[in-house]
Design a protein around this motif. Sequence first.
Motif, PDB file in Angstrom:
ATOM      1  N   HIS A  27      -9.373   0.005 -24.269  1.00  0.00           N
ATOM      2  CA  HIS A  27      -9.229   1.010 -25.348  1.00  0.00           C
ATOM      3  C   HIS A  27      -8.046   1.696 -24.795  1.00  0.00           C
ATOM      4  N   LYS A  28      -7.098   0.880 -23.975  1.00  0.00           N
ATOM      5  CA  LYS A  28      -5.944   1.459 -23.399  1.00  0.00           C
ATOM      6  C   LYS A  28      -4.722   0.724 -23.651  1.00  0.00           C
ATOM      7  N   TYR A  29      -3.519   1.250 -23.596  1.00  0.00           N
ATOM      8  CA  TYR A  29      -2.319   0.338 -23.808  1.00  0.00           C
ATOM      9  C   TYR A  29      -1.142   0.905 -22.618  1.00  0.00           C
ATOM     10  N   ILE A  30      -0.236  -0.007 -22.661  1.00  0.00           N
ATOM     11  CA  ILE A  30       0.822   0.546 -21.656  1.00  0.00           C
ATOM     12  C   ILE A  30       2.087   0.866 -22.347  1.00  0.00           C
ATOM     13  N   VAL A  31       2.700   1.807 -22.095  1.00  0.00           N
ATOM     14  CA  VAL A  31       3.946   2.376 -22.567  1.00  0.00           C
ATOM     15  C   VAL A  31       4.935   2.471 -21.425  1.00  0.00           C
ATOM     16  N   GLU A  32       6.269   1.745 -21.605  1.00  0.00           N
ATOM     17  CA  GLU A  32       7.335   1.366 -20.639  1.00  0.00           C
ATOM     18  C   GLU A  32       8.409   2.227 -21.086  1.00  0.00           C
ATOM     19  N   GLY A  33       8.960   2.716 -19.935  1.00  0.00           N
ATOM     20  CA  GLY A  33      10.312   3.576 -20.109  1.00  0.00           C
ATOM     21  C   GLY A  33      10.267   4.839 -20.253  1.00  0.00           C
ATOM     22  N   ALA A  79       8.559  -1.179  -6.628  1.00  0.00           N
ATOM     23  CA  ALA A  79       9.359  -1.898  -7.569  1.00  0.00           C
ATOM     24  C   ALA A  79       8.495  -3.209  -7.927  1.00  0.00           C
ATOM     25  N   ALA A  80       7.751  -3.699  -7.134  1.00  0.00           N
ATOM     26  CA  ALA A  80       7.000  -4.989  -7.441  1.00  0.00           C
ATOM     27  C   ALA A  80       5.972  -4.751  -8.148  1.00  0.00           C
ATOM     28  N   VAL A  81       5.444  -3.409  -8.158  1.00  0.00           N
ATOM     29  CA  VAL A  81       4.298  -2.908  -9.097  1.00  0.00           C
ATOM     30  C   VAL A  81       4.961  -2.733 -10.400  1.00  0.00           C
ATOM     31  N   ILE A  82       6.054  -2.045 -10.448  1.00  0.00           N
ATOM     32  CA  ILE A  82       6.701  -1.995 -11.751  1.00  0.00           C
ATOM     33  C   ILE A  82       6.997  -3.109 -12.551  1.00  0.00           C
ATOM     34  N   ALA A  83       7.379  -4.340 -11.742  1.00  0.00           N
ATOM     35  CA  ALA A  83       7.547  -5.541 -12.321  1.00  0.00           C
ATOM     36  C   ALA A  83       6.492  -6.255 -12.677  1.00  0.00           C
ATOM     37  N   LYS A  84       5.339  -6.299 -12.136  1.00  0.00           N
ATOM     38  CA  LYS A  84       4.279  -6.889 -12.519  1.00  0.00           C
ATOM     39  C   LYS A  84       3.649  -6.241 -13.600  1.00  0.00           C
ATOM     40  N   CYS A  85       3.948  -5.153 -14.072  1.00  0.00           N
ATOM     41  CA  CYS A  85       3.308  -4.502 -15.266  1.00  0.00           C
ATOM     42  C   CYS A  85       4.263  -4.428 -16.257  1.00  0.00           C
ATOM     43  N   SER A  86       5.416  -5.015 -16.100  1.00  0.00           N
ATOM     44  CA  SER A  86       6.413  -4.699 -17.344  1.00  0.00           C
ATOM     45  C   SER A  86       6.470  -6.120 -18.079  1.00  0.00           C
ATOM     46  N   SER A  87       6.861  -5.867 -19.112  1.00  0.00           N
ATOM     47  CA  SER A  87       6.735  -6.948 -20.379  1.00  0.00           C
ATOM     48  C   SER A  87       8.359  -7.468 -20.500  1.00  0.00           C
ATOM     49  N   THR A  88       9.129  -6.975 -19.607  1.00  0.00           N
ATOM     50  CA  THR A  88      10.704  -7.164 -19.780  1.00  0.00           C
ATOM     51  C   THR A  88      11.351  -7.644 -18.634  1.00  0.00           C
ATOM     52  N   ASP A 124       5.096 -10.066 -37.498  1.00  0.00           N
ATOM     53  CA  ASP A 124       6.326 -10.025 -36.368  1.00  0.00           C
ATOM     54  C   ASP A 124       6.193  -8.515 -35.775  1.00  0.00           C
ATOM     55  N   PRO A 125       5.922  -8.644 -34.728  1.00  0.00           N
ATOM     56  CA  PRO A 125       5.827  -6.909 -33.933  1.00  0.00           C
ATOM     57  C   PRO A 125       7.013  -6.357 -34.153  1.00  0.00           C
ATOM     58  N   GLY A 126       8.093  -7.079 -34.013  1.00  0.00           N
ATOM     59  CA  GLY A 126       9.478  -6.261 -34.367  1.00  0.00           C
ATOM     60  C   GLY A 126       9.544  -5.670 -35.529  1.00  0.00           C
ATOM     61  N   ASP A 151      -0.409  -6.580 -33.642  1.00  0.00           N
ATOM     62  CA  ASP A 151      -1.075  -5.654 -32.907  1.00  0.00           C
ATOM     63  C   ASP A 151      -0.230  -4.241 -32.810  1.00  0.00           C
ATOM     64  N   LEU A 152      -0.401  -3.135 -32.914  1.00  0.00           N
ATOM     65  CA  LEU A 152       0.317  -1.846 -32.978  1.00  0.00           C
ATOM     66  C   LEU A 152       0.600  -1.735 -31.366  1.00  0.00           C
ATOM     67  N   TYR A 153      -0.188  -2.057 -30.478  1.00  0.00           N
ATOM     68  CA  TYR A 153      -0.168  -1.833 -29.060  1.00  0.00           C
ATOM     69  C   TYR A 153       0.496  -2.994 -28.262  1.00  0.00           C
ATOM     70  N   ASN A 154       0.934  -4.128 -28.997  1.00  0.00           N
ATOM     71  CA  ASN A 154       1.695  -5.252 -28.441  1.00  0.00           C
ATOM     72  C   ASN A 154       3.268  -4.614 -28.008  1.00  0.00           C
ATOM     73  N   PRO A 155       3.458  -4.854 -26.637  1.00  0.00           N
ATOM     74  CA  PRO A 155       4.732  -4.240 -26.233  1.00  0.00           C
ATOM     75  C   PRO A 155       5.967  -4.298 -27.045  1.00  0.00           C
ATOM     76  N   LYS A 156       6.186  -5.222 -27.674  1.00  0.00           N
ATOM     77  CA  LYS A 156       7.215  -5.264 -28.449  1.00  0.00           C
ATOM     78  C   LYS A 156       7.236  -4.306 -29.818  1.00  0.00           C
ATOM     79  N   THR A 157       6.117  -4.381 -30.277  1.00  0.00           N
ATOM     80  CA  THR A 157       5.807  -3.321 -31.321  1.00  0.00           C
ATOM     81  C   THR A 157       6.181  -1.872 -30.722  1.00  0.00           C
ATOM     82  N   ILE A 158       5.681  -1.654 -29.697  1.00  0.00           N
ATOM     83  CA  ILE A 158       5.883  -0.265 -29.120  1.00  0.00           C
ATOM     84  C   ILE A 158       7.268  -0.205 -29.030  1.00  0.00           C
TER      85      ILE A 158
END
Length: 268
Positions: A27-33, A79-88, A124-126, A151-158
């Motif tokens: 019941h969580k999601y990730i927001v980047e940037g 930076a390695a942790v950031i990279a592992k959790c990133s979708s970009t 299409d999430p975009g 999905d609303l919480y898909n990283p691309k949708t977000i």
Amino acid sequence: MEIMSPQNTRVKEWAGLQEKKHREKAHKYIVEGVHLVQEALLAEADVEILAFDLDKGMPAELKDHLQAVQGMEVVGVSAAVIAKCSSTNTPQPVFAIVRKEQHGAEAILSVKDSFVVVLDGVQDPGNVGTIIRSADAAGADGVILGQGCADLYNPKTIRSTMGSMFHLPIIEGDLAEILPQARERGALLVSTSLQGEESCYSHDFRGSQWLLIGSEGKGISPQTAQLVDKSIIIPMAGRAESLNAAMAATILLFEGMRQRIYSPKINT
């Protein structure tokens, strides 16, 4: 607190939120940037963890918001942790873990003269994210995501919402239940169709209007189509066969905004 290893158990849990099954379980999601995290903080979303790149430091734009959020854990990471959790491919220096907030349909149904976008099978999430952004910009009262939507919480949708997902109610629900309730409360259910009865520029968008947008390939489902009160057409002077879902929704939203806010005496 600091976490440097991408093999850390918590980091693996955060990275798992890139997948829908893990988001639904936690019941969580990730927001980047920086921008999206700032929007989440400004909107007082339920931010559980804010993680930032220790080498780059806490972004200046976020420093003023840290004290205002109660119970949020701030974690410095590598930076390695950031990279592992990133979708970009080019990870941002900060991300947040946010608890999902469940909006019931009543949050939209209870609005008088509501102006709402309803998505039926927009995969299409975009496109889903862009429509949410347009709905926010045009002053809509909310967005309904029916079954079969991205999905609303898909990283691309977000990313595509550019923070607008934090500005208005977005409901994921069963259109077969929600749309009849909207009609009972006086909403006109409007869809687009090449066989539309009227141009979107002559249709009266005042009062309670719910705009139904279907997938590009199939349009709205037969079940949803049975509930539609009126079909309108977006006229095209050129040779393009059609518009994508986000473009069509944006045109309707801004014509609705023009009539409802800037030309309230139209068609009288």
